[in-house]
Design a protein around this motif. Structure first.
Motif, PDB file in Angstrom:
ATOM      1  N   LYS A   1      53.879 -20.426  -7.118  1.00  0.00           N
ATOM      2  CA  LYS A   1      54.426 -21.699  -6.626  1.00  0.00           C
ATOM      3  C   LYS A   1      54.692 -21.620  -5.124  1.00  0.00           C
ATOM      4  CE  LYS A   1      56.935 -25.618  -7.009  1.00  0.00           C
ATOM      5  NZ  LYS A   1      56.337 -26.695  -6.278  1.00  0.00           N
ATOM      6  N   ALA A   2      55.251 -20.503  -4.658  1.00  0.00           N
ATOM      7  CA  ALA A   2      55.519 -20.340  -3.230  1.00  0.00           C
ATOM      8  C   ALA A   2      54.220 -20.357  -2.436  1.00  0.00           C
ATOM      9  CB  ALA A   2      56.292 -19.044  -2.978  1.00  0.00           C
ATOM     10  N   ALA A   3      53.176 -19.685  -2.938  1.00  0.00           N
ATOM     11  CA  ALA A   3      51.877 -19.671  -2.258  1.00  0.00           C
ATOM     12  C   ALA A   3      51.300 -21.080  -2.192  1.00  0.00           C
ATOM     13  CB  ALA A   3      50.917 -18.729  -2.974  1.00  0.00           C
ATOM     14  N   SER A   4      51.412 -21.812  -3.277  1.00  0.00           N
ATOM     15  CA  SER A   4      50.907 -23.183  -3.319  1.00  0.00           C
ATOM     16  C   SER A   4      51.643 -24.066  -2.308  1.00  0.00           C
ATOM     17  CB  SER A   4      51.068 -23.742  -4.732  1.00  0.00           C
ATOM     18  OG  SER A   4      50.714 -25.094  -4.768  1.00  0.00           O
ATOM     19  N   THR A   5      52.954 -23.909  -2.213  1.00  0.00           N
ATOM     20  CA  THR A   5      53.751 -24.678  -1.255  1.00  0.00           C
ATOM     21  C   THR A   5      53.330 -24.347   0.177  1.00  0.00           C
ATOM     22  OG1 THR A   5      55.619 -24.731  -2.795  1.00  0.00           O
ATOM     23  CG2 THR A   5      56.105 -25.179  -0.475  1.00  0.00           C
TER      24      THR A   5
ATOM     25  N   ILE B   1      47.065 -14.541   5.463  1.00  0.00           N
ATOM     26  CA  ILE B   1      48.417 -14.985   5.144  1.00  0.00           C
ATOM     27  C   ILE B   1      49.262 -13.728   5.012  1.00  0.00           C
ATOM     28  CG2 ILE B   1      49.922 -16.210   3.525  1.00  0.00           C
ATOM     29  CD1 ILE B   1      47.818 -18.049   4.743  1.00  0.00           C
ATOM     30  N   CYS B   2      50.342 -13.651   5.781  1.00  0.00           N
ATOM     31  CA  CYS B   2      51.234 -12.498   5.718  1.00  0.00           C
ATOM     32  C   CYS B   2      52.363 -12.768   4.738  1.00  0.00           C
ATOM     33  CB  CYS B   2      51.814 -12.197   7.090  1.00  0.00           C
ATOM     34  SG  CYS B   2      50.611 -11.508   8.220  1.00  0.00           S
ATOM     35  N   LEU B   3      52.568 -11.826   3.865  1.00  0.00           N
ATOM     36  CA  LEU B   3      53.703 -11.863   2.949  1.00  0.00           C
ATOM     37  C   LEU B   3      54.698 -10.839   3.493  1.00  0.00           C
ATOM     38  CD1 LEU B   3      51.152 -11.712   0.226  1.00  0.00           C
ATOM     39  CD2 LEU B   3      52.940 -13.404   0.022  1.00  0.00           C
ATOM     40  N   ILE B   4      55.800 -11.316   4.018  1.00  0.00           N
ATOM     41  CA  ILE B   4      56.809 -10.462   4.624  1.00  0.00           C
ATOM     42  C   ILE B   4      57.831 -10.073   3.558  1.00  0.00           C
ATOM     43  CG2 ILE B   4      58.555 -10.254   6.433  1.00  0.00           C
ATOM     44  CD1 ILE B   4      55.853 -10.822   7.638  1.00  0.00           C
ATOM     45  N   VAL B   5      58.065  -8.774   3.422  1.00  0.00           N
ATOM     46  CA  VAL B   5      59.002  -8.265   2.422  1.00  0.00           C
ATOM     47  C   VAL B   5      60.161  -7.587   3.147  1.00  0.00           C
ATOM     48  CG1 VAL B   5      59.279  -6.805   0.399  1.00  0.00           C
ATOM     49  CG2 VAL B   5      57.059  -7.830   0.887  1.00  0.00           C
TER      50      VAL B   5
ATOM     51  N   LEU C   1      55.067 -10.699  -5.356  1.00  0.00           N
ATOM     52  CA  LEU C   1      53.943 -10.359  -4.482  1.00  0.00           C
ATOM     53  C   LEU C   1      52.609 -10.418  -5.225  1.00  0.00           C
ATOM     54  CD1 LEU C   1      55.466  -7.413  -2.431  1.00  0.00           C
ATOM     55  CD2 LEU C   1      55.008  -9.734  -1.638  1.00  0.00           C
ATOM     56  N   GLN C   2      52.599  -9.931  -6.444  1.00  0.00           N
ATOM     57  CA  GLN C   2      51.359  -9.952  -7.221  1.00  0.00           C
ATOM     58  C   GLN C   2      50.890 -11.387  -7.460  1.00  0.00           C
ATOM     59  OE1 GLN C   2      51.492  -7.960 -11.003  1.00  0.00           O
ATOM     60  NE2 GLN C   2      49.293  -8.226 -11.342  1.00  0.00           N
ATOM     61  N   HIS C   3      51.780 -12.253  -7.885  1.00  0.00           N
ATOM     62  CA  HIS C   3      51.403 -13.638  -8.180  1.00  0.00           C
ATOM     63  C   HIS C   3      51.037 -14.400  -6.898  1.00  0.00           C
ATOM     64  CE1 HIS C   3      52.299 -13.434 -12.446  1.00  0.00           C
ATOM     65  NE2 HIS C   3      53.415 -12.806 -12.140  1.00  0.00           N
ATOM     66  N   ALA C   4      51.812 -14.197  -5.838  1.00  0.00           N
ATOM     67  CA  ALA C   4      51.510 -14.872  -4.570  1.00  0.00           C
ATOM     68  C   ALA C   4      50.172 -14.392  -4.016  1.00  0.00           C
ATOM     69  CB  ALA C   4      52.623 -14.628  -3.554  1.00  0.00           C
ATOM     70  N   SER C   5      49.942 -13.079  -4.037  1.00  0.00           N
ATOM     71  CA  SER C   5      48.678 -12.526  -3.523  1.00  0.00           C
ATOM     72  C   SER C   5      47.489 -13.084  -4.281  1.00  0.00           C
ATOM     73  CB  SER C   5      48.678 -10.996  -3.619  1.00  0.00           C
ATOM     74  OG  SER C   5      49.657 -10.441  -2.787  1.00  0.00           O
ATOM     75  N   HIS C   6      47.557 -13.098  -5.598  1.00  0.00           N
ATOM     76  CA  HIS C   6      46.448 -13.631  -6.402  1.00  0.00           C
ATOM     77  C   HIS C   6      46.193 -15.101  -6.087  1.00  0.00           C
ATOM     78  CE1 HIS C   6      45.317 -10.226  -8.807  1.00  0.00           C
ATOM     79  NE2 HIS C   6      46.572  -9.993  -9.143  1.00  0.00           N
ATOM     80  N   ALA C   7      47.252 -15.884  -5.960  1.00  0.00           N
ATOM     81  CA  ALA C   7      47.081 -17.315  -5.657  1.00  0.00           C
ATOM     82  C   ALA C   7      46.435 -17.498  -4.291  1.00  0.00           C
ATOM     83  CB  ALA C   7      48.434 -18.033  -5.713  1.00  0.00           C
ATOM     84  N   LEU C   8      46.841 -16.711  -3.306  1.00  0.00           N
ATOM     85  CA  LEU C   8      46.268 -16.821  -1.960  1.00  0.00           C
ATOM     86  C   LEU C   8      44.814 -16.372  -1.935  1.00  0.00           C
ATOM     87  CD1 LEU C   8      49.342 -15.515   0.040  1.00  0.00           C
ATOM     88  CD2 LEU C   8      48.480 -17.878  -0.027  1.00  0.00           C
ATOM     89  N   ILE C   9      44.515 -15.280  -2.609  1.00  0.00           N
ATOM     90  CA  ILE C   9      43.141 -14.782  -2.669  1.00  0.00           C
ATOM     91  C   ILE C   9      42.249 -15.787  -3.389  1.00  0.00           C
ATOM     92  CG2 ILE C   9      41.676 -12.995  -3.706  1.00  0.00           C
ATOM     93  CD1 ILE C   9      44.068 -11.036  -3.058  1.00  0.00           C
ATOM     94  N   ASN C  10      42.730 -16.361  -4.471  1.00  0.00           N
ATOM     95  CA  ASN C  10      41.953 -17.368  -5.203  1.00  0.00           C
ATOM     96  C   ASN C  10      41.703 -18.615  -4.368  1.00  0.00           C
ATOM     97  OD1 ASN C  10      41.725 -15.744  -7.461  1.00  0.00           O
ATOM     98  ND2 ASN C  10      43.496 -16.637  -8.487  1.00  0.00           N
ATOM     99  N   ALA C  11      42.570 -18.854  -3.370  1.00  0.00           N
ATOM    100  CA  ALA C  11      42.392 -20.006  -2.474  1.00  0.00           C
ATOM    101  C   ALA C  11      41.535 -19.639  -1.256  1.00  0.00           C
ATOM    102  CB  ALA C  11      43.754 -20.531  -2.026  1.00  0.00           C
ATOM    103  N   GLY C  12      40.999 -18.415  -1.236  1.00  0.00           N
ATOM    104  CA  GLY C  12      40.096 -18.007  -0.164  1.00  0.00           C
ATOM    105  C   GLY C  12      40.754 -17.336   1.018  1.00  0.00           C
ATOM    106  N   HIS C  13      41.987 -16.910   0.871  1.00  0.00           N
ATOM    107  CA  HIS C  13      42.709 -16.261   1.965  1.00  0.00           C
ATOM    108  C   HIS C  13      42.788 -14.756   1.745  1.00  0.00           C
ATOM    109  CE1 HIS C  13      44.043 -19.912   3.985  1.00  0.00           C
ATOM    110  NE2 HIS C  13      44.093 -20.432   2.774  1.00  0.00           N
TER     111      HIS C  13
END
Length: 169
Positions: A156-160, A67-71, A83-95
């Protein structure tokens, strides 16, 4: 002798075949290649001292979980926490979370587009505001669910985005 590591292109040139043929050979699809061509590739691999890049193979194998997070810019004070919260949520979801940026000049935008197109990510989260024109330039030819910036937390953005990806499957 050069300190440069041999590439698939070097093997292909030495064997007189395409990079695609060498890639098929290396990735276990040799049954689609004639015995004479296989022998040429084997000799070329030995003569060039070619060893497949484990990093490249890992990226290819895991390409579907990236998953790319574009800044667009790192100047906004909330970008780091997002970025920290989105990255953790994505990693916890296996990405695998990959952060690309900045995209604040035409040159940077072009470079980030080239990287993004080469990654073939499973999803893209835009962590900031991009103009419609910049978004079109960045995403040209990229086929992945995209979540443009919303005023949500990174989690929330990662979850969406993950929900959008699940619906797209």
């Amino acid at each position: 002798m050069s300190d440069r590591r041999a590439t698939i292109s070097d093997v292909a040139m030495a064997a007189g075949v395409s990079k695609t043929t060498v890639s098929r050979f290396i990735n276990g699809q040799a049954d689609r290649i004639s015995p004479a061509t296989r022998r040429r590739i084997e000799r070329a691999i030995k003569s060039t001292h070619f060893h497949p890049s484990s990093a490249a193979r890992s990226l290819k194998a895991r390409g579907n979980d990236i998953i790319c997070l574009i800044v667009p810019t790192f100047e906004a004070p909330s970008v780091g926490a997002f970025l920290q919260h989105a990255s953790h949520a994505l990693i916890n979801a296996g990405h695998t979370a990959v952060i690309l940026g900045p995209c604040d000049t035409p040159e940077a935008l072009g470079k980030q587009h080239a990287v993004l197109a080469g990654m073939n990510p499973a999803g893209i989260l835009i962590a900031g505001n991009l103009s419609q024109d910049d978004l079109k330039t960045l995403m040209s030819g990229v086929l992945a669910p995209i979540l443009p910036y919303a005023n949500d937390t990174g989690e929330k953005a990662a979850s969406t985005l993950l929900s959008m990806m699940a619906e797209a499957e």
